[in-house]
Design a protein around this motif. Structure first.
Motif, short mmCIF file in Angstrom:
data_model
loop_
_atom_site.label_atom_id
_atom_site.label_comp_id
_atom_site.label_asym_id
_atom_site.label_seq_id
_atom_site.Cartn_x
_atom_site.Cartn_y
_atom_site.Cartn_z
N CYS A 1 17.43 -3.40 9.28
CA CYS A 1 17.43 -2.44 8.19
C CYS A 1 17.44 -1.12 8.80
O CYS A 1 16.82 -0.78 9.79
N SER A 2 18.20 -0.05 7.97
CA SER A 2 18.11 1.37 8.25
C SER A 2 16.79 1.91 7.73
O SER A 2 15.89 1.05 7.19
N GLY A 3 16.47 3.25 7.98
CA GLY A 3 15.21 3.94 7.16
C GLY A 3 15.11 3.51 5.68
O GLY A 3 14.24 3.20 5.43
N ASP A 4 16.06 3.98 5.01
CA ASP A 4 16.31 3.70 3.58
C ASP A 4 16.49 2.34 3.42
O ASP A 4 15.68 2.05 2.34
N GLY A 5 17.12 1.46 4.05
CA GLY A 5 17.24 0.03 3.78
C GLY A 5 15.79 -0.70 3.84
O GLY A 5 15.49 -1.60 3.43
N SER A 6 14.95 -0.24 4.91
CA SER A 6 13.73 -0.83 5.11
C SER A 6 12.89 -0.61 3.99
O SER A 6 12.00 -1.44 3.36
N VAL A 7 12.79 0.63 3.59
CA VAL A 7 12.16 1.04 2.26
C VAL A 7 12.53 0.23 1.25
O VAL A 7 11.72 -0.39 0.26
N ALA A 8 13.91 0.04 0.86
CA ALA A 8 14.49 -0.84 -0.26
C ALA A 8 14.13 -2.21 -0.05
O ALA A 8 13.60 -3.13 -1.10
N ARG A 9 14.05 -2.82 1.21
CA ARG A 9 13.82 -4.21 1.42
C ARG A 9 12.09 -4.46 1.12
O ARG A 9 11.90 -5.40 0.53
N LEU A 10 11.44 -3.48 1.58
CA LEU A 10 9.88 -3.51 1.09
C LEU A 10 9.73 -3.51 -0.17
O LEU A 10 8.92 -4.30 -0.65
N GLU A 11 10.48 -2.72 -1.13
CA GLU A 11 10.28 -2.72 -2.45
C GLU A 11 10.65 -4.10 -2.97
O GLU A 11 10.25 -4.62 -3.98
N SER A 12 11.75 -4.50 -2.49
CA SER A 12 12.23 -6.10 -2.91
C SER A 12 11.02 -7.22 -2.72
O SER A 12 10.95 -7.87 -3.27
N ILE A 13 10.74 -6.89 -1.47
CA ILE A 13 9.60 -8.05 -1.10
C ILE A 13 8.44 -7.79 -1.94
O ILE A 13 7.71 -8.75 -2.40
N ARG A 14 7.80 -6.66 -2.28
CA ARG A 14 6.83 -6.44 -3.31
C ARG A 14 7.36 -7.13 -4.86
O ARG A 14 6.35 -7.61 -5.22
N ALA A 15 8.66 -6.87 -4.98
CA ALA A 15 8.94 -7.42 -6.54
C ALA A 15 8.84 -8.93 -6.54
O ALA A 15 8.31 -9.36 -7.49
N ARG A 16 9.10 -9.47 -5.22
CA ARG A 16 8.97 -10.94 -5.09
C ARG A 16 7.64 -11.55 -4.96
O ARG A 16 7.38 -12.70 -5.23
N HIS A 17 6.81 -10.63 -4.36
CA HIS A 17 5.27 -11.01 -4.19
C HIS A 17 4.37 -10.32 -4.93
O HIS A 17 3.43 -9.63 -4.26
N PRO A 18 4.33 -10.16 -6.13
CA PRO A 18 3.56 -9.13 -6.97
C PRO A 18 1.94 -9.29 -6.96
O PRO A 18 1.15 -8.52 -6.69
N GLY A 19 1.86 -10.76 -6.61
CA GLY A 19 0.38 -11.06 -6.46
C GLY A 19 -0.16 -10.60 -5.31
O GLY A 19 -1.35 -10.22 -5.11
N THR A 20 0.61 -10.90 -4.37
CA THR A 20 0.12 -10.69 -2.78
C THR A 20 -0.09 -9.15 -2.71
O THR A 20 -1.24 -8.56 -2.16
N PHE A 21 0.67 -8.04 -3.31
CA PHE A 21 0.64 -6.74 -3.21
C PHE A 21 -0.42 -6.16 -4.12
O PHE A 21 -1.25 -5.52 -3.54
N GLN A 22 -0.51 -6.88 -5.28
CA GLN A 22 -1.87 -6.66 -6.04
C GLN A 22 -3.06 -6.83 -5.20
O GLN A 22 -4.18 -5.89 -5.49
N ALA A 23 -3.14 -8.07 -4.82
CA ALA A 23 -4.45 -8.22 -4.08
C ALA A 23 -4.74 -7.49 -2.79
O ALA A 23 -5.78 -7.04 -2.56
N LEU A 24 -3.84 -7.14 -2.11
CA LEU A 24 -3.87 -6.15 -1.03
C LEU A 24 -4.36 -4.60 -1.65
O LEU A 24 -5.37 -4.00 -1.05
N GLU A 25 -3.85 -4.42 -2.76
CA GLU A 25 -4.01 -3.10 -3.45
C GLU A 25 -5.48 -2.91 -3.68
O GLU A 25 -6.36 -2.06 -3.51
N GLU A 26 -5.92 -4.26 -4.37
CA GLU A 26 -7.44 -4.36 -4.91
C GLU A 26 -8.38 -4.39 -3.47
O GLU A 26 -9.35 -3.51 -3.64
N CYS A 27 -7.94 -4.83 -2.30
CA CYS A 27 -8.54 -4.86 -1.12
C CYS A 27 -8.85 -3.13 -0.73
O CYS A 27 -10.13 -2.62 -0.58
N ALA A 28 -7.67 -2.69 -0.75
CA ALA A 28 -7.94 -1.02 -0.33
C ALA A 28 -8.68 -0.23 -1.20
O ALA A 28 -9.64 0.35 -0.93
N ALA A 29 -8.38 -0.62 -2.68
CA ALA A 29 -9.30 0.17 -3.48
C ALA A 29 -10.82 -0.23 -3.34
O ALA A 29 -11.69 0.60 -3.73
N ARG A 30 -11.08 -1.17 -2.65
CA ARG A 30 -12.68 -1.73 -2.82
C ARG A 30 -13.06 -1.13 -1.45
O ARG A 30 -14.29 -1.34 -0.96
#
Length: 350
Positions: free
Chosen positions: A59-88
């Motif tokens: 992926c290009s720079g912009d493409g990598s960001v877009a891909r990351l966003e797509s991965i987040r949309a496909r794995h919402p629970g994973t990203f939410q758990a990681l966000e909770e870890c950081a918040a803790r």
């Protein structure tokens, strides 16, 4: 580093825009984080992903960001758990692998931090080359010591912010499987030439300046960092025969790597010791073979964190049981002493 801490390290989840892997690494990671990290108490926690966490290849720079966003949309629970870890207050570390080296781009690293810790982006750290905790551990994905996956001048992207990330030869072969074998072979040839040019660039004065900047971030002497950078090199004349041998062994159902630590691990450990910067643990992934053993005469112990995807190549319990996932623990005592090693987490444990 001072004070007690617990490090949990894992690698090779290969999270992509689909969730078709039979082991469901994203879902399993969510359970692991909730039970082993969020439910834990005690010393400060660090969770380190030792490369190939995401599928961002090509992926290009912009493409990598877009891909990351797509991965987040496909794995919402994973990203939410990681966000909770950081918040803790859990510190999250992402070491770049050959499948997600695009994280080295500052724009992509910044977006990952914004997704996982919008209030405190510093809770998310991306390590383009390797993670170093003085006297405790070094963690790198391992691809930089494997010629066909090696990206010689990775720091150009991480320090300079350039978008110029050349595909390593094996990634070039796999990038577009719709092409003919001849077309893919041509892409590999071009990638080999690009890798040779990159090897010449890393021996120029301009790259020495990048290594010096990296030494400050790593907390290592500049000479030690330069010596570590010289431990591996891409050469077409040696890389292609090695690849052919690996392909022949794979076709015969045999493994090119047994239950031994890679030679690079010994070289890294000895180089650090020679500069008075020895560590208790050296960790890597990449081979998908979970493993723990000593490094001979070195005081450093080696752990390969295996994989959470279904492409398990090791001989551990995760080979036959899809509910078992490898990771490493390194506990740091208040006096700086360490303990830990390779562990296996069961998704169906109470």
């Amino acid at each position: 580093m001072s004070g007690a801490a617990r490090w949990l390290l894992l690698s090779d989840l290969h999270l992509g825009v689909t969730d078709r892997d039979p082991r469901y690494p994203g879902r399993m990671l969510t359970g692991f984080l909730r039970r082993e990290v969020l439910a834990a108490s005690g010393p400060r926690q660090h969770v380190a992903f030792v490369g190939d966490t995401f599928e961002l290849v090509g992926c290009s720079g912009d493409g990598s960001v877009a891909r990351l966003e797509s991965i987040r949309a496909r794995h919402p629970g994973t990203f939410q758990a990681l966000e909770e870890c950081a918040a803790r207050g859990v510190q999250l570390h992402f070491v770049c692998g050959n499948h997600d080296v695009e994280l080295a781009r500052p724009s992509v690293a910044a977006r990952l931090a914004a997704l996982l810790s919008p209030a405190e982006p510093a809770r998310v750290q991306v390590h383009p080359w390797f993670l170093h905790v003085p006297r405790v551990l070094v963690a790198e994905h391992g691809h930089q010591h494997h010629a066909l996956h090696r990206i010689p001048d990775i720091l150009r992207a991480a320090v300079n912010g350039t978008d110029g990330l050349d595909l390593p030869p094996l990634a070039a072969w796999n990038a577009d499987q719709s092409r003919s074998r001849l077309g893919r072979a041509g892409a590999v040839a071009q990638a080999c030439l690009a890798s040779e040019r990159a090897e010449r660039r890393v021996r120029e004065p301009a790259y020495a300046e990048l290594l010096q900047a990296e030494s400050f971030r790593l907390g290592l002497d500049g000479v030690a960092v330069r010596d570590l950078a010289r431990l591996s090199r891409f050469r077409t004349v040696s890389a292609l025969p090695v690849a052919a041998t690996r392909m022949a062994l794979a076709a015969a159902g045999r493994s090119a790597a047994g239950g031994k630590a890679p030679a690079a691990a010994v070289r890294v450990a000895r180089t650090l010791e020679a500069h008075g910067a020895g560590v208790a643990w050296y960790l890597s992934g990449h081979t998908h073979r979970a493993l723990e053993l000593s490094l001979g005469a070195c005081a450093t112990r080696y752990v390969n964190t295996g994989t959470w995807c279904s492409d398990v190549r090791g001989r551990g319990p995760d080979q036959s049981d899809r509910r078992v996932f490898p990771y490493a623990v390194v506990d740091v005592a208040p006096d700086g002493g360490t303990s830990g090693g390779l562990r296996y987490w069961r998704s169906d444990a109470g």
